[in-house]
Write a protein that holds these residues in place. Structure first.
Motif, mmCIF file in Angstrom:
data_model
loop_
_atom_site.group_PDB
_atom_site.id
_atom_site.type_symbol
_atom_site.label_atom_id
_atom_site.label_comp_id
_atom_site.label_asym_id
_atom_site.label_seq_id
_atom_site.Cartn_x
_atom_site.Cartn_y
_atom_site.Cartn_z
ATOM 1 N N GLY A 68 0.785 -1.229 0.000
ATOM 2 C CA GLY A 68 0.000 0.000 0.000
ATOM 3 C C GLY A 68 0.819 1.282 0.000
ATOM 4 N N ARG A 69 2.133 1.153 0.321
ATOM 5 C CA ARG A 69 2.964 2.349 0.421
ATOM 6 C C ARG A 69 4.201 2.203 -0.455
ATOM 7 N NH1 ARG A 69 3.574 0.554 6.283
ATOM 8 N NH2 ARG A 69 2.665 -1.206 5.207
ATOM 9 N N ALA A 70 4.575 3.267 -1.118
ATOM 10 C CA ALA A 70 5.830 3.243 -1.869
ATOM 11 C C ALA A 70 6.598 4.519 -1.581
ATOM 12 C CB ALA A 70 5.562 3.116 -3.367
ATOM 13 N N LEU A 123 -0.540 11.444 1.098
ATOM 14 C CA LEU A 123 0.857 11.789 0.800
ATOM 15 C C LEU A 123 1.597 11.910 2.124
ATOM 16 C CD1 LEU A 123 2.758 12.672 -1.648
ATOM 17 C CD2 LEU A 123 2.475 14.980 -0.727
ATOM 18 N N ARG A 124 2.830 11.434 2.134
ATOM 19 C CA ARG A 124 3.657 11.566 3.334
ATOM 20 C C ARG A 124 4.997 12.162 2.930
ATOM 21 N NH1 ARG A 124 5.451 6.570 7.062
ATOM 22 N NH2 ARG A 124 3.665 5.576 6.048
ATOM 23 N N ILE A 125 5.513 13.032 3.754
ATOM 24 C CA ILE A 125 6.789 13.679 3.459
ATOM 25 C C ILE A 125 7.738 13.404 4.622
ATOM 26 C CG2 ILE A 125 7.923 15.882 2.984
ATOM 27 C CD1 ILE A 125 5.145 16.942 2.101
ATOM 28 N N PRO A 129 5.342 11.557 18.714
ATOM 29 C CA PRO A 129 6.427 10.608 18.424
ATOM 30 C C PRO A 129 5.856 9.395 17.686
ATOM 31 C CG PRO A 129 6.171 10.936 20.815
ATOM 32 C CD PRO A 129 5.038 11.640 20.148
ATOM 33 N N TYR A 130 6.542 8.968 16.639
ATOM 34 C CA TYR A 130 6.053 7.862 15.803
ATOM 35 C C TYR A 130 6.965 6.649 15.997
ATOM 36 C CZ TYR A 130 4.658 5.614 11.321
ATOM 37 O OH TYR A 130 4.227 4.752 10.334
ATOM 38 N N TYR A 131 8.169 6.710 15.467
ATOM 39 C CA TYR A 131 9.110 5.591 15.605
ATOM 40 C C TYR A 131 10.364 6.027 16.362
ATOM 41 C CZ TYR A 131 6.829 2.598 12.041
ATOM 42 O OH TYR A 131 5.976 1.796 11.329
ATOM 43 N N LEU A 132 10.869 5.079 17.165
ATOM 44 C CA LEU A 132 12.239 5.176 17.678
ATOM 45 C C LEU A 132 12.971 3.997 17.052
ATOM 46 C CD1 LEU A 132 14.405 6.322 19.610
ATOM 47 C CD2 LEU A 132 13.476 4.851 21.417
ATOM 48 N N HIS A 191 7.103 -5.169 7.170
ATOM 49 C CA HIS A 191 6.867 -3.920 7.907
ATOM 50 C C HIS A 191 8.054 -3.732 8.838
ATOM 51 C CE1 HIS A 191 5.871 -6.609 11.227
ATOM 52 N NE2 HIS A 191 5.012 -7.204 10.417
ATOM 53 N N LYS A 192 8.159 -2.553 9.457
ATOM 54 C CA LYS A 192 9.196 -2.349 10.472
ATOM 55 C C LYS A 192 8.915 -3.333 11.619
ATOM 56 C CE LYS A 192 10.595 1.746 8.573
ATOM 57 N NZ LYS A 192 10.578 1.414 7.104
ATOM 58 N N THR A 193 9.943 -3.882 12.204
ATOM 59 C CA THR A 193 9.766 -4.936 13.193
ATOM 60 C C THR A 193 9.860 -4.386 14.614
ATOM 61 O OG1 THR A 193 10.789 -6.467 11.637
ATOM 62 C CG2 THR A 193 10.682 -7.170 13.933
HETATM 63 C C1 LIG Z 1 9.901 2.765 6.524
HETATM 64 C C2 LIG Z 1 9.426 2.661 5.145
HETATM 65 C C3 LIG Z 1 8.099 2.936 4.801
HETATM 66 C C4 LIG Z 1 7.093 3.436 5.803
HETATM 67 O O1 LIG Z 1 6.716 2.499 6.741
HETATM 68 P P1 LIG Z 1 5.558 2.901 7.756
HETATM 69 O O2 LIG Z 1 5.551 1.791 8.743
HETATM 70 O O3 LIG Z 1 4.295 3.033 6.974
HETATM 71 O O4 LIG Z 1 5.949 4.202 8.364
HETATM 72 C C5 LIG Z 1 7.696 2.775 3.494
HETATM 73 N N1 LIG Z 1 8.547 2.343 2.537
HETATM 74 C C6 LIG Z 1 9.834 2.068 2.823
HETATM 75 C C7 LIG Z 1 10.716 1.600 1.722
HETATM 76 C C8 LIG Z 1 10.326 2.227 4.124
HETATM 77 O O5 LIG Z 1 11.603 1.973 4.379
#
Ligand SMILES: *Cc1c(COP(=O)(O)O)cnc(C)c1O
Ligand code: SF4
Length: 325
Positions: free
Chosen positions: A99-101, A180-182, A270-273, A320-322
């Motif tokens: 869903g995200r690129a 959109l995310r920046i 705060p979102y991620y550490l 996803h981020k772990t």
């Molecule tokens: C970290 C990352 C994202 C965003 O991940 P979210 O968990 O949605 O914040 C998207 N694409 C790539 C390639 C990333 O490294």
């Protein structure tokens, strides 16, 4: 030329000069050549002005100073720590998650952070800005599963607002994009970047927009930065922050909770550490997982849940981020 571009051009380019400005010239023998060779030293003067004179352990200084520790070759610390080369979806696109690129809008940043994975990524060939935006836009248009585009880099705000507008005008023609995310550190290290032209562009975007800034220590968030963040909010953006857990910068409970409190005062959650990406040259910033978990538990005891960032690591190939905790 807008003010911010003049300030950017006037950045410090020599670590010895920064040490002199801070009255720390006696430490010049701790500097690494890597600041000249593999990853250039670059620091906006306004960011340097927030460092404490006379303190070689200042948490802002430590993020940018090329130290001898960068020359250590440590097992497990390589050049493509997070599998970026395998996740290449097209020219300037990293497509790892559903869903995200991520669109690598440019390779340039206003500041060069010594712990960054970017010190080895082959940006010259891989940015969408290298005359190849159309190919990146085509990739996004062809995959209807992509609902969110992340403008990243490098730092997308190092592009002129006119260039950003060209890009988002092209993206606006893609019907399946919803958000959109920046991802940017510019509002923190060069808050003048958030000028009227920029906020005008931001407010006029056709999608709900999130701006994810990057600050690692509360001292980064003083006066002008707070005002820049307020301007981003006033333009309608949702504001989040991501940090990297860094030895000698923010690896203690007081620093991390002060950072969260200060972010909230500035209208940012705060979102991620992030646990450090294992890139060659950054091993001296690493914090053991057990300590990282302990610090995260301390934050949960001290702060409301919405001020506790998710402690995560990026593992190549994972969907996803772990989470670590
Ligand atoms: C970290 C990352 C994202 C965003 O991940 P979210 O968990 O949605 O914040 C998207 N694409 C790539 C390639 C990333 O490294
Ligand atoms: S990409 Fe972010 S962390 Fe890396 S050098 Fe640029 S501003 Fe720093």
């Amino acid at each position: 030329m807008p003010d911010w571009q003049r300030l950017w051009r006037d950045s410090l380019r020599d670590p010895a000069e920064l040490l002199r400005l801070l009255g720390l010239e006696g430490y010049a023998d701790r500097l690494s050549e890597a600041g000249r060779t593999e990853f250039a030293f670059r620091v906006p003067r306004g960011f340097a002005a927030k460092m404490r004179p006379g303190d070689i352990d200042d948490p802002l200084l430590r993020q940018v100073l090329p130290l001898r520790g960068e020359e250590l070759d440590v097992a497990g610390f390589g050049v493509d720590a997070v599998g970026d080369l395998a996740a290449r979806g097209g020219p300037g696109i990293l497509h790892k998650y559903r869903g995200r690129a991520l669109l690598v809008a440019t390779g340039a940043c206003a500041v060069n952070c010594r712990y960054c994975f970017r010190r080895h990524f082959p940006y010259a060939e891989e940015t969408a800005a290298a005359g190849q935006w159309q190919a990146a836009v085509d990739y996004l248009a062809d995959d209807e599963s992509i609902h969110e585009v992340l403008l990243s880099g490098g730092d997308p705000l190092s592009l002129s607002t006119a260039k950003l507008k060209t890009l988002t005008d092209a993206l606006a023609g893609i019907p399946h994009l919803r958000r959109l995310r920046i991802h940017t550190r510019l509002p923190i290290v060069l808050p003048e970047r958030v000028d009227a032209e920029f906020t005008g562009w931001l407010a006029a975007l056709p999608w709900p927009t999130t701006v994810v800034v990057h600050a690692n220590h509360g001292n980064e968030l003083c006066g002008e930065v707070a005002a820049a963040l307020a301007r981003l909010r006033a333009a309608g953006a949702v504001l989040l922050n991501q940090s990297v857990l860094l030895a000698g910068v923010n690896d203690d409970g007081d620093a991390l909770s002060a950072l969260s409190e200060r972010l909230f005062e500035c209208g940012v959650l705060p979102y991620y550490l992030h646990q450090l990406d294992k890139v060659r040259g950054a091993a001296h910033f690493a914090v053991e997982d057990a300590r990282a978990r302990g610090l995260h538990q301390e934050l949960m005891r001290r702060l409301p849940g919405y001020l506790v960032p998710k402690l995560v690591r990026e593992i190549a190939g994972e969907p996803h981020k772990t989470p670590l905790a």
